[in-house]
Design a protein around this motif. Structure first.
Motif, PDB file in Angstrom:
ATOM      1  N   LEU A 128      -3.339   1.003   5.977  1.00 19.45           N
ATOM      2  CA  LEU A 128      -2.989   0.428   4.794  1.00 19.45           C
ATOM      3  C   LEU A 128      -2.541   1.339   3.737  1.00 19.45           C
ATOM      4  CD1 LEU A 128      -6.537  -1.240   4.649  1.00 19.45           C
ATOM      5  CD2 LEU A 128      -4.628  -2.580   5.091  1.00 19.45           C
ATOM      6  N   PRO A 129      -1.754   0.790   2.790  1.00 21.37           N
ATOM      7  CA  PRO A 129      -1.163   1.773   1.783  1.00 21.37           C
ATOM      8  C   PRO A 129      -2.141   2.099   0.717  1.00 21.37           C
ATOM      9  CG  PRO A 129      -0.317  -0.553   1.508  1.00 21.37           C
ATOM     10  CD  PRO A 129      -1.089  -0.580   2.744  1.00 21.37           C
ATOM     11  N   TYR A 130      -1.875   3.156   0.222  1.00 17.88           N
ATOM     12  CA  TYR A 130      -2.850   3.701  -1.214  1.00 17.88           C
ATOM     13  C   TYR A 130      -2.364   2.749  -2.292  1.00 17.88           C
ATOM     14  CZ  TYR A 130      -4.626   7.539   1.875  1.00 17.88           C
ATOM     15  OH  TYR A 130      -5.136   8.114   2.777  1.00 17.88           O
ATOM     16  N   PRO A 131      -2.890   2.768  -3.151  1.00 19.56           N
ATOM     17  CA  PRO A 131      -4.172   2.870  -3.350  1.00 19.56           C
ATOM     18  C   PRO A 131      -5.137   1.947  -2.499  1.00 19.56           C
ATOM     19  CG  PRO A 131      -3.746   1.781  -5.404  1.00 19.56           C
ATOM     20  CD  PRO A 131      -2.557   2.059  -4.508  1.00 19.56           C
ATOM     21  N   LEU A 132      -6.224   2.248  -2.091  1.00 17.67           N
ATOM     22  CA  LEU A 132      -7.263   1.437  -1.356  1.00 17.67           C
ATOM     23  C   LEU A 132      -8.472   1.578  -1.740  1.00 17.67           C
ATOM     24  CD1 LEU A 132      -8.547   3.473   0.962  1.00 17.67           C
ATOM     25  CD2 LEU A 132      -6.257   3.047   2.136  1.00 17.67           C
ATOM     26  N   PHE A 133      -9.528   0.810  -1.152  1.00 22.96           N
ATOM     27  CA  PHE A 133     -11.041   0.957  -1.332  1.00 22.96           C
ATOM     28  C   PHE A 133     -11.547   1.315  -0.228  1.00 22.96           C
ATOM     29  CE2 PHE A 133     -10.748  -2.143  -5.084  1.00 22.96           C
ATOM     30  CZ  PHE A 133     -11.575  -1.424  -5.919  1.00 22.96           C
ATOM     31  N   ALA A 134     -12.811   2.281  -0.066  1.00 21.44           N
ATOM     32  CA  ALA A 134     -13.200   2.612   1.091  1.00 21.44           C
ATOM     33  C   ALA A 134     -14.668   2.143   0.475  1.00 21.44           C
ATOM     34  CB  ALA A 134     -13.274   4.209   1.176  1.00 21.44           C
ATOM     35  N   LYS A 135     -15.333   1.469   1.671  1.00 20.70           N
ATOM     36  CA  LYS A 135     -16.675   0.806   1.324  1.00 20.70           C
ATOM     37  C   LYS A 135     -17.455   0.841   2.462  1.00 20.70           C
ATOM     38  CE  LYS A 135     -14.951  -3.105  -0.205  1.00 20.70           C
ATOM     39  NZ  LYS A 135     -14.812  -4.458  -0.654  1.00 20.70           N
TER      40      LYS A 135
END
Length: 305
Positions: A128-135
């Motif tokens: 996935l491209p940045y920006p992204l969410f990590a959860k």
């Protein structure tokens, strides 16, 4: 009735659970019920005996145990009715990777994602491209959820999630409007629009639980067609996961198109939480909502729902 109120537990959302339980306890007392408390962190082994002495169990747990179906499975063994969904639906909803796979299989719109079950090492490059969410894959309340702007920030974000004992889920960062929609019985409730304060990066833990950190508007000021579309998706997701009684689905609306983020089987239950606000919009105050959830749980135990 003798009601066993189950709250606390050992997840990072323990304090949220205990806070909500205080209001539920007062409501149950106003409704004329005799209330006994059980905290799984202190007495999980005593749950079966306590449940057999009760006429009903009201679960107010967030994360695991509770939303993972463990408590529901033990209550089923004890033959004690409870509000909400059973073990299988609870676990499917808590596991974001699994529930999103079901949503995608049923044609329900959900953002792309990448499942990271263990530390991928220093050379990991997400697709996935940045920006992204990590959860966290099985967490809630935005605990350990982080907006990651580039590869230099990803190891710390993943490290915090793995240190909490969870797998990680990555999703693209998609700016848009945040909405939530509850289900009660077999009906979708009015939507709530969520607008975090200007300095909040997203609807994070502080926005959810600190006074003044976000604005919540119910019914949401959105076009009727969009509201009906989100309500239809919410009901479809609720049924796809085999849920019962109630749930609350969270959405991101981007360019007028709703994306289903996740669904909660034990949503927050303080009088000012999102689902109680939605119930109030259709004429159910907090006590009436608690009573309705118990009615639905008893009907499910009788095989009527």
């Amino acid at each position: 009735m003798r009601v066993l109120l189950i709250a606390g537990g050992w997840s990072p959302e323990r304090e949220v659970s205990l806070s909500g339980a205080r209001g539920i306890r007062r409501s149950l007392a106003r409704l004329g019920h005799e209330v006994a408390d059980l905290d799984p962190v202190a007495d999980l082994g005593g749950l079966l005996d306590a449940a057999r002495r009760a006429d009903f169990a009201f679960i107010n747990l967030h994360g695991a145990p509770g939303e993972d179906g463990l408590i529901q499975a033990m209550l089923d063994v004890a033959g004690c009715p409870y509000q909400g969904s059973g073990p299988a639906g609870s676990y499917l909803a808590l596991n974001k990777n699994a529930s999103k796979a079901v949503f995608r299989d049923r044609g329900l719109p959900t953002p792309d994602w990448e499942f990271v079950p263990r530390d991928p090492g220093p050379d990991f490059a997400p697709r996935l491209p940045y920006p992204l969410f990590a959860k966290p894959n099985t967490g809630g309340s935005s605990v350990c959820a982080t907006r990651v702007r580039g590869g230099d920030e990803l190891p710390a974000a993943l490290g915090a999630i793995f240190a909490s004992g969870c797998e990680a889920l990555l999703e693209p960062y998609l700016p848009g409007d945040e909405l939530t929609c509850g289900v009660l019985g077999d009906e979708a409730l009015p939507l709530v629009a969520i607008r975090p304060a200007g300095d909040a990066p997203f609807f994070d833990y502080a926005s959810k639980y600190e006074v003044g950190r976000c604005e919540e508007i119910c019914p949401a000021p959105v076009p009727r067609e969009l509201s009906e579309e989100i309500q239809a998706i919410t009901l479809a997701a609720h049924r796809a996961l085999g849920l019962s009684g109630y749930s609350r689905a969270d959405f991101l609306v981007r360019d007028g198109k709703p994306l289903l983020l996740e669904i909660n089987t034990l949503p927050g239950m303080t009088p000012t939480s999102l689902l109680p606000q939605e119930a109030a919009a259709v004429g159910l105050d907090f006590d009436a909502l608690i009573a309705r959830l118990m009615e639905l749980g008893l009907a499910r135990a009788r095989g009527e729902a």
